[in-house]
Design a protein around this motif. Sequence first.
Motif, PDB file in Angstrom:
ATOM      1  N   MET A   1      53.313 -28.026 -36.970  1.00  0.00           N
ATOM      2  CA  MET A   1      52.329 -29.103 -37.012  1.00  0.00           C
ATOM      3  C   MET A   1      51.874 -29.405 -38.424  1.00  0.00           C
ATOM      4  N   GLY A   2      52.369 -28.634 -39.398  1.00  0.00           N
ATOM      5  CA  GLY A   2      51.946 -28.844 -40.773  1.00  0.00           C
ATOM      6  C   GLY A   2      50.736 -27.993 -41.111  1.00  0.00           C
ATOM      7  N   ARG A   3      50.260 -28.145 -42.336  1.00  0.00           N
ATOM      8  CA  ARG A   3      49.171 -27.304 -42.840  1.00  0.00           C
ATOM      9  C   ARG A   3      47.818 -27.882 -42.412  1.00  0.00           C
ATOM     10  N   LYS A   4      47.535 -27.799 -41.124  1.00  0.00           N
ATOM     11  CA  LYS A   4      46.276 -28.297 -40.576  1.00  0.00           C
ATOM     12  C   LYS A   4      45.981 -27.545 -39.287  1.00  0.00           C
ATOM     13  N   LEU A   5      44.799 -27.791 -38.725  1.00  0.00           N
ATOM     14  CA  LEU A   5      44.367 -27.105 -37.519  1.00  0.00           C
ATOM     15  C   LEU A   5      44.465 -28.042 -36.314  1.00  0.00           C
ATOM     16  N   SER A   6      44.751 -27.467 -35.157  1.00  0.00           N
ATOM     17  CA  SER A   6      44.783 -28.250 -33.929  1.00  0.00           C
ATOM     18  C   SER A   6      43.363 -28.625 -33.527  1.00  0.00           C
ATOM     19  N   PRO A   7      43.194 -29.668 -32.701  1.00  0.00           N
ATOM     20  CA  PRO A   7      41.851 -30.018 -32.216  1.00  0.00           C
ATOM     21  C   PRO A   7      41.167 -28.850 -31.502  1.00  0.00           C
ATOM     22  N   GLU A   8      41.953 -28.033 -30.779  1.00  0.00           N
ATOM     23  CA  GLU A   8      41.385 -26.883 -30.072  1.00  0.00           C
ATOM     24  C   GLU A   8      40.844 -25.857 -31.046  1.00  0.00           C
ATOM     25  N   PHE A   9      41.537 -25.634 -32.150  1.00  0.00           N
ATOM     26  CA  PHE A   9      41.094 -24.691 -33.173  1.00  0.00           C
ATOM     27  C   PHE A   9      39.772 -25.179 -33.782  1.00  0.00           C
ATOM     28  N   ILE A  10      39.726 -26.471 -34.104  1.00  0.00           N
ATOM     29  CA  ILE A  10      38.505 -27.062 -34.663  1.00  0.00           C
ATOM     30  C   ILE A  10      37.336 -26.876 -33.699  1.00  0.00           C
ATOM     31  N   THR A  11      37.585 -27.146 -32.418  1.00  0.00           N
ATOM     32  CA  THR A  11      36.533 -27.010 -31.412  1.00  0.00           C
ATOM     33  C   THR A  11      36.036 -25.573 -31.313  1.00  0.00           C
ATOM     34  N   ASP A  12      36.949 -24.609 -31.347  1.00  0.00           N
ATOM     35  CA  ASP A  12      36.549 -23.209 -31.242  1.00  0.00           C
ATOM     36  C   ASP A  12      35.767 -22.750 -32.465  1.00  0.00           C
ATOM     37  N   LEU A  13      36.043 -23.343 -33.626  1.00  0.00           N
ATOM     38  CA  LEU A  13      35.263 -23.017 -34.816  1.00  0.00           C
ATOM     39  C   LEU A  13      33.864 -23.628 -34.747  1.00  0.00           C
ATOM     40  N   LYS A  14      33.773 -24.848 -34.227  1.00  0.00           N
ATOM     41  CA  LYS A  14      32.488 -25.555 -34.226  1.00  0.00           C
ATOM     42  C   LYS A  14      31.551 -25.071 -33.120  1.00  0.00           C
ATOM     43  N   ASN A  15      32.098 -24.866 -31.916  1.00  0.00           N
ATOM     44  CA  ASN A  15      31.211 -24.453 -30.820  1.00  0.00           C
ATOM     45  C   ASN A  15      31.922 -23.629 -29.756  1.00  0.00           C
ATOM     46  N   GLY A  16      32.906 -22.847 -30.183  1.00  0.00           N
ATOM     47  CA  GLY A  16      33.635 -21.994 -29.251  1.00  0.00           C
ATOM     48  C   GLY A  16      33.653 -20.545 -29.704  1.00  0.00           C
ATOM     49  N   ASN A  17      34.740 -19.857 -29.397  1.00  0.00           N
ATOM     50  CA  ASN A  17      34.829 -18.419 -29.648  1.00  0.00           C
ATOM     51  C   ASN A  17      34.701 -18.041 -31.119  1.00  0.00           C
ATOM     52  N   LEU A  18      35.053 -18.947 -32.021  1.00  0.00           N
ATOM     53  CA  LEU A  18      35.040 -18.617 -33.452  1.00  0.00           C
ATOM     54  C   LEU A  18      33.777 -19.113 -34.170  1.00  0.00           C
ATOM     55  N   THR A  19      32.805 -19.575 -33.399  1.00  0.00           N
ATOM     56  CA  THR A  19      31.572 -20.085 -34.010  1.00  0.00           C
ATOM     57  C   THR A  19      30.915 -19.088 -34.968  1.00  0.00           C
ATOM     58  N   PRO A  20      30.837 -17.779 -34.644  1.00  0.00           N
ATOM     59  CA  PRO A  20      30.222 -16.836 -35.581  1.00  0.00           C
ATOM     60  C   PRO A  20      30.931 -16.788 -36.936  1.00  0.00           C
ATOM     61  N   VAL A  21      32.256 -17.000 -36.931  1.00  0.00           N
ATOM     62  CA  VAL A  21      33.020 -16.959 -38.183  1.00  0.00           C
ATOM     63  C   VAL A  21      32.661 -18.152 -39.059  1.00  0.00           C
ATOM     64  N   LEU A  22      32.663 -19.352 -38.478  1.00  0.00           N
ATOM     65  CA  LEU A  22      32.343 -20.546 -39.264  1.00  0.00           C
ATOM     66  C   LEU A  22      30.916 -20.476 -39.777  1.00  0.00           C
ATOM     67  N   LYS A  23      29.989 -20.024 -38.957  1.00  0.00           N
ATOM     68  CA  LYS A  23      28.602 -19.918 -39.394  1.00  0.00           C
ATOM     69  C   LYS A  23      28.482 -18.966 -40.572  1.00  0.00           C
ATOM     70  N   ARG A  24      29.191 -17.852 -40.526  1.00  0.00           N
ATOM     71  CA  ARG A  24      29.107 -16.889 -41.628  1.00  0.00           C
ATOM     72  C   ARG A  24      29.664 -17.484 -42.920  1.00  0.00           C
ATOM     73  N   VAL A  25      30.775 -18.205 -42.811  1.00  0.00           N
ATOM     74  CA  VAL A  25      31.353 -18.822 -44.013  1.00  0.00           C
ATOM     75  C   VAL A  25      30.394 -19.847 -44.600  1.00  0.00           C
ATOM     76  N   ARG A  26      29.766 -20.638 -43.750  1.00  0.00           N
ATOM     77  CA  ARG A  26      28.798 -21.620 -44.251  1.00  0.00           C
ATOM     78  C   ARG A  26      27.611 -20.943 -44.916  1.00  0.00           C
TER      79      ARG A  26
END
Length: 322
Positions: A1-26
Amino acid sequence: MGRKLSPEFITDLKNGNLTPVLKRVRDDHTLDLQIRDNEIHIYYRGGKLVGIKRNNNTNSYKMDFDKNYLKDPSYFVNLPYDVSSMNDAQRWVNDFQFLKLEMDIHFSKNMKPEREFQQLVSRENSYSRVSNLTDYFIVDVEFEKTVNTISTKFDAMAIYWPSTSSARKFIESPSQKLAIIEVKYSDSALSGSSGIVEHMEKTVACLREPGDCEEIKITICEQFNQKRELGLVLFSKNGNKNAVPELSGRPIYILLLANHDPASKVLRNELNSDAFNQAYMALQQYADVKFATSSFMGYGLFEECMLDLDSFKSALGRQAGA
């Protein structure tokens, strides 16, 4: 898919399973999140703190840490390699401080100053107090590209977007361009294998075919817009809603030479060599070549501080007292 994230990955970062990771980076500006092929790498001091890759056909993720940084690799038996819940992600985030300390100890004995300097430049021009004032947004680091069996790794890829209010508001025609940044830390990195000339030659191989150049532009534009969606680009207090649909015009190739010793002749000799002149002339056909200088001791990339070759040589001569 190239050097980018799928819509599902974006969703999981914003308000899914990976939310704690994105919050910590911010919340932690010592960390730098970079986008890969449906994968993210989070860097600390230029080293990869964790890699997170989406498992096929699931909403779970594989998280990893380089155990070479650890004094005691057995520590990792307590962390889940497969992350399938916010709780799993939070367990990793809770241990980021410990992992960062292990990396601090490792880097005290195995120094990587160029990578660390590179991350500082990325932070200052993407998500620091001055990032909205500079003219370049760093979008990716360690960007790899292979064209006709010639593979190269660019230290940083950026978008040139002048910081004037008219350019940011699109009152004038959109002026965003691709900027390729090559970082060299100290005079020992300037010549020979992986030196300035070799990287310029490899860049020519990536840019001389219009299709390959356009592919890079599209990738960097997509990455930038995804980072904006994730809140990883810091604009002014009120933000900036203007989209960046494309990158136009000739790319800019920037040589960022850190901590040159004014008493050394290595840089002057390199710039005056036949090999450099040939590589420079070839690259000038496909990109505008510039040399980055600092605005007093900072890391911000300002257009006023970008010099062409003749101006840079003059400044170099004045610095050396020539």
